[in-house]
Write a protein that holds these residues in place. Structure first.
Motif, PDB file in Angstrom:
ATOM      1  N   GLU A  40       2.710   6.729   8.883  1.00  0.00           N
ATOM      2  CA  GLU A  40       3.607   6.859  10.028  1.00  0.00           C
ATOM      3  C   GLU A  40       3.210   5.892  11.150  1.00  0.00           C
ATOM      4  O   GLU A  40       4.061   5.227  11.744  1.00  0.00           O
ATOM      5  N   LEU A  72       0.868  -1.179   0.000  1.00  0.00           N
ATOM      6  CA  LEU A  72       0.000   0.000   0.000  1.00  0.00           C
ATOM      7  C   LEU A  72       0.901   1.223   0.000  1.00  0.00           C
ATOM      8  O   LEU A  72       1.937   1.231   0.659  1.00  0.00           O
ATOM      9  N   THR A 124       6.975   8.137   1.627  1.00  0.00           N
ATOM     10  CA  THR A 124       8.132   8.749   2.288  1.00  0.00           C
ATOM     11  C   THR A 124       8.848   7.750   3.193  1.00  0.00           C
ATOM     12  O   THR A 124      10.006   7.945   3.546  1.00  0.00           O
ATOM     13  N   TYR A 179      12.847   0.942   5.048  1.00  0.00           N
ATOM     14  CA  TYR A 179      13.020  -0.496   4.885  1.00  0.00           C
ATOM     15  C   TYR A 179      13.312  -0.837   3.432  1.00  0.00           C
ATOM     16  O   TYR A 179      13.103  -1.948   2.990  1.00  0.00           O
TER      17      TYR A 179
END
Ligand SMILES: Cc1cc2nc3c(=O)[nH]c(=O)nc-3n(C[C@H](O)[C@H](O)[C@H](O)COP(=O)(O)OP(=O)(O)OC[C@H]3O[C@@H](n4cnc5c(N)ncnc54)[C@H](O)[C@@H]3O)c2cc1C
Ligand code: FES
Ligand code: FES
Length: 1324
Positions: free
Chosen positions: A345, A257, A262, A267
């Motif tokens: 986030e 998704l 950002t 990862y």
């Protein structure tokens, strides 16, 4: 790949893409497939990588404006985004504007460009287009009343600039603010001193939002955006569609998704190939915001910027929301907040251990989240979600966040905290916290205490402490107990940097929140670690420069050559040169062992990665060539390790691939097999080097003589400090443009190389030697360099040489653009060193003798390290030590070779002197300023210490500067104010410090050529390279002055007709190094000599014409036409060779700084600098050098940690963990005066250098901080109760360099809050 075309516009131009790898970023596309190059790749890391050294990163060089059309409202919304993070597919249907889209050479510059140029806000220019976009974005999003000064300042808070020191950039931005006081703006080329306010305003390039804030959205994009089905990229427009996509997704395939993307770099390394991307940013349920009396619901895909706006709106009724919004404004930077979503986030928190600010805030606000899973929506409390849910990779979707409404009753408290290396400039916090409490009188009825970023798995609630405090009557002892409990709760994970510091911060926050309820005197604002409001709301500055008209236009503050094209982004750097389709790209494979045999090099799983053409090692160097990658007068350095690698970070091989992305990926997948058997232990410290006698020889030329008799001096002393010791760390250049080169094979065994180098002549010679071809077969071209600071001298050579080798071998163009990580690993940086000293002095503060031992870590190659003893001893002799002796060893270690970084050795030498003075003062309990003053040189002692370099008595201006700055900085008055402040304040301490510098520079032979073309325009070549220091500008001025001596009509406008062109090592030989601060003046002198020849040659023609004309004047054009007709040689070249006896000279300056230590954070309240520039060739350029150098010095002394691990590999590998100063870390008030000290007979038109010396003045900030810490320690000692010596044991201490937040806090006391409470409890 089949599918509907992606369609978007760039600067109004339509682009349709029918095949693209969905992991392609917008930046990749813009740079590789459009003519627009203003979008620069400074770091490619608005990305995150996982480490507990993690701060936030990105540089802002890649910013663009994104415009989106909303068909419902028929409105276009626009904001800035980081193109290095944005995936190309996500801009389907959008319009992109780059800096050259705002304005350019052909269509006229935008007022932002013109004002950046006129305010002297662009030096190397690499950061400038990104800065312009940041400002444009702020202007376009400002309220109807226009941009405010505060918004203008903040607009560039997330952008990095390594050259300017930010002050002129801030002025350019502020010039657009509606509430600006025009008189507060700094030096610029628009108005003259004494102009009225009206005249000033009128002279600014006009800006009118109606004309200049119009990024037209092309009609062809105003249609329905399709969902991109058929690509590996899908955009659902409803929850049902999203559900269907998730359900139908192939069980084995990976799905991701995406909202703002950002989080990518966080990862990125382990993400691998993604089979399908699902862009959820257009699903209404995930993008909605709903407010009612119960609170506020925010869709997970809502951007942080929009969350902030919604919270501010809600904050009109509820203070909690206002405070949350204020905290969120410190997340990342504006462009990250514009793209990053609240949901992205929150998901990264638990799944990827992301140190989130938002999760902490929401925990304290008792938020819940809704999760969509297999068609079912479930509501959970946020803390449960964080504790238990691993959302990533599970096809679960976070739908929305719900924050309950809290009424603002009297007993409700809510505060948020954040301690980060930069307040608002893109830095993740060491610790964040948010607290909610309901209290009645001193009774805690309820509390929620959230902490994050401290090195745990995710943000947490300190429930144990909450339970303890609930129902308790607050008192010193209750708070003390709560803190002890909290220390047990805040447990940073293994490998977290500064764990104790983080605990101390958490404790400090809790204390700050509750203590005002117990102890009114303490006041909330006293203990703030990271206050929202600075004491001075805006940056303020003043500049005093003297323009001189004696040698016009030399001496005038003319605009930097090319500043406007730098702002629009049209200025061409090496990576902007269009390449041919067959161009290959290189990436280095480097060693991770300090000393090992290289057994083999292969790729992971023995599969050659996609796109790889070749892997070159030393074995590929032609038989007639040599394995050489760099050279200096002290010897060569190898291009590649051979059988043995001698340091971690050493080049082992070059992977050559079809794209830079493939080359970088292949280098990452390379597997080097090492053999450590039968090898000695590597030398990784200077102590090891001493044990093994591993040193580089230092020629007596670079080893200054001792001064006086130290034994006698020691006898004269009635006080001594013996065997004191301290260390100085390294520093990375952080030029914004990474190392880069492009090599093109040419006919007849030749090679042409474009190199971003400060030393093309040497690059040239190294390439020829490596390839074993004559030097006339090599041509190296350098137009401009995006910042060098010494790092693009020796260290640029292997990059260009490797490209040339590959181009020669593969007979294809080869380009290399080092990624920031590799650049940082290979750069080497400044020399770390260990200093031990004995100093003798009298009780009145007079120094009598200094004996120094210094161990310099030079790394494995000599590079230029053998000059260090000379460089260190120059500025160190600024005080009259009585007698001085030293033993300096340049240690050879198994670490990367260190090289010359701006003021190499000089900054350390100058600082060492200050550190000793500070210790002498401390031991005598005298003011350090007093000790400095007593020991400043008289002219006689100056001659004793500097001999013939001292110059004439009237040239020794240091005492004058010392006195002048005392008055201009109100030094005494402020010293008293500091004392009073320290008496009144418990948690804030201040210091003030005045530091002098004496900096020795040397002129070098430098070539130049001036040629006059038939139309009267003039082309100039110089040996020096334009690295942002304004060399071309000064050279243009000098040529205009020199040719102006023909006294033709119109010759006063000659400067407009002069162009300085790129350095070409076959066009102009003997260019040498652009280094050591004197290249500009040397180049100027070289072209002046050329002009003298030309004027002499033109004189005959001129005289004839005057005779013929009898009356009236001869115009420049006519003169040149006639000279052409008469075949006058109108090209002159010269090699300026300075007189040996006067080629070295001294520079002087004084800096005063005041620091405010807030429990670890040093805020630089004010810095005052006076610098002697002789007769400045261009005061605007010199001012820029002074300010930029000073701020780079602040980085060295206060912020930049550049360390190595146990194998010697650099630890800090990008913008995320290497923190250079940003606009919020420069002095709040910054006053600079460039003194014109008249005639200097041996200098170039009486001018003096400005590039490096002012960097040394930043030691004043470090010394001021030391003084503030001393006050904090004195106070801490006064609280000593039970366990008094827990952390602060006395007022004598050594303040390391850099004095980062954890260092400062550690010295002020990690347990100061507990000690304070203990003192209270035991009645102190
Ligand atoms: C330069 C920079 C500085 C930063 N500074 C700070 C800072 O100071 N403080 C701070 O707290 N944060 C900071 N951040 C983090 C930033 O706020 C997050 O990267 C951002 O909010 C993530 O949102 P996104 O839309 O870009 O997520 P994406 O990158 O699009 O997604 C992140 C991950 O979450 C998944 N995801 C996204 N949305 C959902 C959803 N609704 N449901 C399920 N999975 C989902 C994605 O698949 C992906 O794996 C910074 C980031 C950058 C790049
Ligand atoms: S290049 Fe994008 S943030 Fe640096
Ligand atoms: S001008 Fe900003 S980085 Fe050079």
């Amino acid at each position: 790949m089949e599918g509907k075309d992606l369609e978007f516009a760039v600067n109004g131009e339509r682009f349709k893409v029918n095949s693209v790898d969905p992991s392609t970023t917008l930046l990749d596309f813009l740079r590789l497939h459009t003519p627009f190059k203003s979008v620069k790749l400074g770091c490619g890391e608005g990305k995150l990588f996982f480490s507990y050294f993690l701060f936030a990163g990105g540089c802002g060089a890649c910013l663009v404006m994104l415009s989106k059309y909303d068909p419902d409202s028929d409105q276009v919304k626009e904001h800035s985004i980081n193109s290095c993070l944005t995936l190309l597919c996500s801009i389907n249907g959008c319009s992109i504007t780059t800096s050259e889209g705002l304005g350019n050479t052909k269509n006229g510059f935008h007022p932002i460009h013109s004002r950046f140029a006129g305010f002297h806000a662009s030096q190397c220019g690499f950061c400038t287009p990104g800065m312009c976009i940041s400002l444009y974005s702020a202007l376009s999003n400002s309220s109807a009343g226009g941009l405010t000064v505060s918004e203008a300042e903040k607009s560039i808070a997330g952008n990095l600039c390594r050259c300017t020191g930010y002050r002129p950039i801030v002025d350019a931005c502020k010039s657009f603010a509606a509430d600006v006081d025009i008189e507060d703006l700094g030096l610029n080329s628009f108005w003259k001193k004494g102009d009225s306010k009206e005249a000033m305003l009128k002279s600014l390039p006009p800006y009118n939002p109606k004309d200049h804030l119009v990024t037209t959205f092309p009609e062809f994009l105003k249609k329905n955006v399709h969902n991109g089905l058929g690509y590996r990229w899908t955009t659902p427009f409803s929850l049902t569609e999203l559900h269907n996509i998730l359900e139908s997704a192939n069980a084995g395939g990976s799905l991701k998704l995406v909202v703002g993307n950002t989080g990518t770099g966080y990862y990125k390394d382990d993400e691998g190939r993604v089979d399908r991307y699902v862009d959820i940013s257009r699903v209404p349920e995930i993008t909605m915001i709903k407010r009612d009396e119960n609170g506020i619901e925010i869709g997970a895909a809502v951007t942080i910027s929009n969350v902030i706006d919604a919270l501010k709106e809600e904050g009109k009724s509820f203070a909690i929301f206002k405070k949350m919004a204020a905290h969120m404004e410190k997340i990342g930077n504006r462009s990250i907040r514009n793209s990053g979503s609240i949901g992205g986030e929150l998901v990264m928190g638990p799944s990827r251990k992301f140190p989130s600010d938002i999760a902490t805030l929401l925990l304290a606000a008792d938020a819940s989240v809704y999760v969509f899973n297999g068609g079912i929506i479930k509501k959970v409390k946020l803390h449960e979600f964080l504790d238990s849910t691993r959302v990533l990779d599970t096809k679960q979707v976070l739908l929305k966040v719900e924050i309950p409404a809290w009424t603002d009753d009297a007993g409700l408290l809510f505060e948020t905290y954040r301690a980060a290396p930069r307040s608002i400039g893109n830095a993740l916090p060491y610790v964040n916290a948010a607290f909610f409490a309901r209290v009645s009188r001193q009774m805690v009825d309820e509390c929620l205490l959230a902490f994050g970023s401290y090195g745990g798995d995710h943000s947490i609630r300190a429930t144990e402490v909450e339970r303890f405090l609930t129902g308790k009557l607050l008192s010193h002892s209750v708070l003390y107990e709560a803190m002890c409990l909290l220390r047990g709760v805040i447990v940073p994970g293994k490998g977290t940097s500064y764990p104790e510091y983080r605990k101390a911060l958490a404790v400090g926050f809790l204390f700050e929140f509750f203590s005002p309820l117990i102890d009114d005197n303490n006041g909330h604002s006293n203990g703030r670690v990271d206050p929202t409001e600075s004491l001075l709301p805006f940056l303020s500055s003043s500049q005093q420069v003297v323009e001189s008209d004696e040698f016009q236009p030399v001496g005038e503050a003319v605009i930097k050559a090319g500043a406007a094209i730098q702002a629009s982004g049209e200025a061409v750097f090496v990576d902007d040169i269009p390449t041919l389709p067959d161009c290959l790209h290189g990436a280095f494979i480097y060693s991770t062992e300090p000393l090992a045999k290289i057994k083999s090099i292969s790729f992971s799983e023995n599969v050659t990665p996609a796109g790889v053409f070749a892997v070159l090692t030393f074995k590929d160097i032609p038989i007639q060539g040599q394995n050489i990658g760099s050279k200096t007068v002290f010897g060569p350095g190898p291009l590649f390790a051979e059988e043995l690698t001698r340091c971690a970070g050493q080049r082992i091989a070059l992977v050559v691939a079809d794209t830079q992305k493939h080359a970088d990926r292949a280098a990452k997948l390379a597997v080097v097999e090492y053999d450590l058997n039968n090898l000695e232990e590597p030398i990784l410290t200077v102590e090891d080097a001493v044990k093994r006698s591993s040193f580089f020889d230092v020629h007596p030329m670079f080893y200054p003589e001792p001064v006086g008799d130290v034994l006698e001096g020691m006898k004269e002393a009635d006080r001594k400090i013996l065997l004191a010791e301290f260390r100085l760390g390294s520093q990375y250049f952080f030029y914004m443009e990474p190392q880069t080169a492009l090599a093109l094979p040419d006919e007849d065994n030749c090679v042409k190389v474009f190199s971003s180098s400060q030393a093309p002549e040497y690059v040239h010679s190294v390439i020829a030697t490596c390839l074993g071809i004559p030097e006339h077969n090599v041509r190296v071209i350098t137009r401009r360099v995006g910042g060098g600071f010494g790092g693009k001298a020796i260290k640029s050579m292997p990059v260009a040489t490797a490209c040339a080798l590959a181009a020669d071998k593969l007979q294809r163009p080869v380009k290399m653009y080092l990624n920031r990580k590799t650049d940082m690993i290979m750069a080497g940086g400044r020399h770390p060193m260990k200093v031990t000293y004995n100093v003798g002095f009298r009780s009145d503060g007079k120094l009598t003798a200094l004996e120094l031992t210094m161990l310099i870590d030079a790394g494995m190659e000599p590079d230029v390290s053998p000059i260090l003893p000379r460089n260190i001893m120059g500025p160190l002799r600024k005080y009259d030590w009585g007698a001085l002796s030293f033993d300096v060893k340049v240690c050879k270690t198994n670490l990367l070779s260190r090289t010359a970084m701006r003021a190499p050795g000089e900054v350390q030498g100058s600082y060492i002197a200050e550190a000793i003075i500070e210790n002498v003062a401390s031991s005598l309990q005298m003011e350090a300023d007093e000790v400095r003053k007593i020991n400043l040189h008289s002219y006689n002692s100056l001659r004793k210490f500097y001999k013939h370099i001292s110059g004439e008595a009237e040239e020794y201006t240091l005492p004058l500067l010392w006195d002048k700055v005392e008055i201009s900085s109100e030094f005494e008055k402020r010293g008293e104010m500091v004392k009073e402040f320290n008496m009144r304040n418990v948690w804030r301490k201040r210091g003030i410090s005045r530091v002098p510098i004496v900096h020795q520079v040397m002129q070098r032979p430098t070539p130049g050529r001036v040629s006059i073309l038939s139309d009267g325009s003039v082309v100039v070549e110089v040996g020096g390279i334009e690295i942002g220091q304004g060399l071309w500008t000064k050279v243009k001025q000098m040529v205009a002055y020199g040719l102006g001596l023909t006294k033709c009509a119109g010759s006063d406008e000659l400067i407009e007709r002069v162009r300085v062109v790129q350095a070409d090592t076959l066009g102009l030989i003997q260019g040498g190094f652009t280094a050591g601060s004197t290249t500009s003046e040397n180049s100027c002198e070289a072209v002046r000599l050329c002009c003298v020849m030309l004027v002499e040659r033109l004189k005959v023609t001129m005289d004839q014409m005057m005779m013929e004309k009898k009356s009236g004047s001869v115009t420049w054009n006519k003169l040149i036409q006639q000279a052409y007709a008469q075949s006058v040689n109108l090209s002159a070249s010269a090699l300026y060779t300075p007189e040996f006896s006067s080629m070295e000279y001294l520079n002087y300056g004084v800096g005063v700084s005041e620091a405010n230590v807030l429990t670890g954070k040093t805020e630089i309240l004010r810095s005052d600098i006076i610098y002697d520039c002789g007769k400045s060739l261009n005061p605007a350029v010199d001012l820029g050098q002074v300010e930029g150098a000073f701020v780079q010095g602040i980085g060295f002394f206060m912020m930049e940690e550049y360390t190595t691990d146990e194998k010697g590999l650099v630890v800090q590998q990008g913008t995320w963990d290497y923190k250079i100063p940003t606009v919020d870390t420069i002095p709040k008030q910054f006053n600079v005066e460039i003194l014109n000290t008249g005639h200097h007979k041996n200098r170039v038109l009486s001018s003096k250098a400005s590039g490096e010396p002012p960097l040394l003045l930043a030691a004043s900030v470090h010394c001021a901080t030391r003084s503030a810490i001393r006050e904090a320690r004195k106070q801490s000692l006064s609280w000593n109760c039970n366990d008094g010596n827990r952390d602060v044991s006395g007022v004598d201490f050594e303040l390391p360099v850099p004095a980062t937040m954890p260092v400062v806090k550690g010295l002020c006391g990690l347990y100061s809050v507990e000690k304070y409470l203990e003192g209270k409890i035991c009645g102190k």
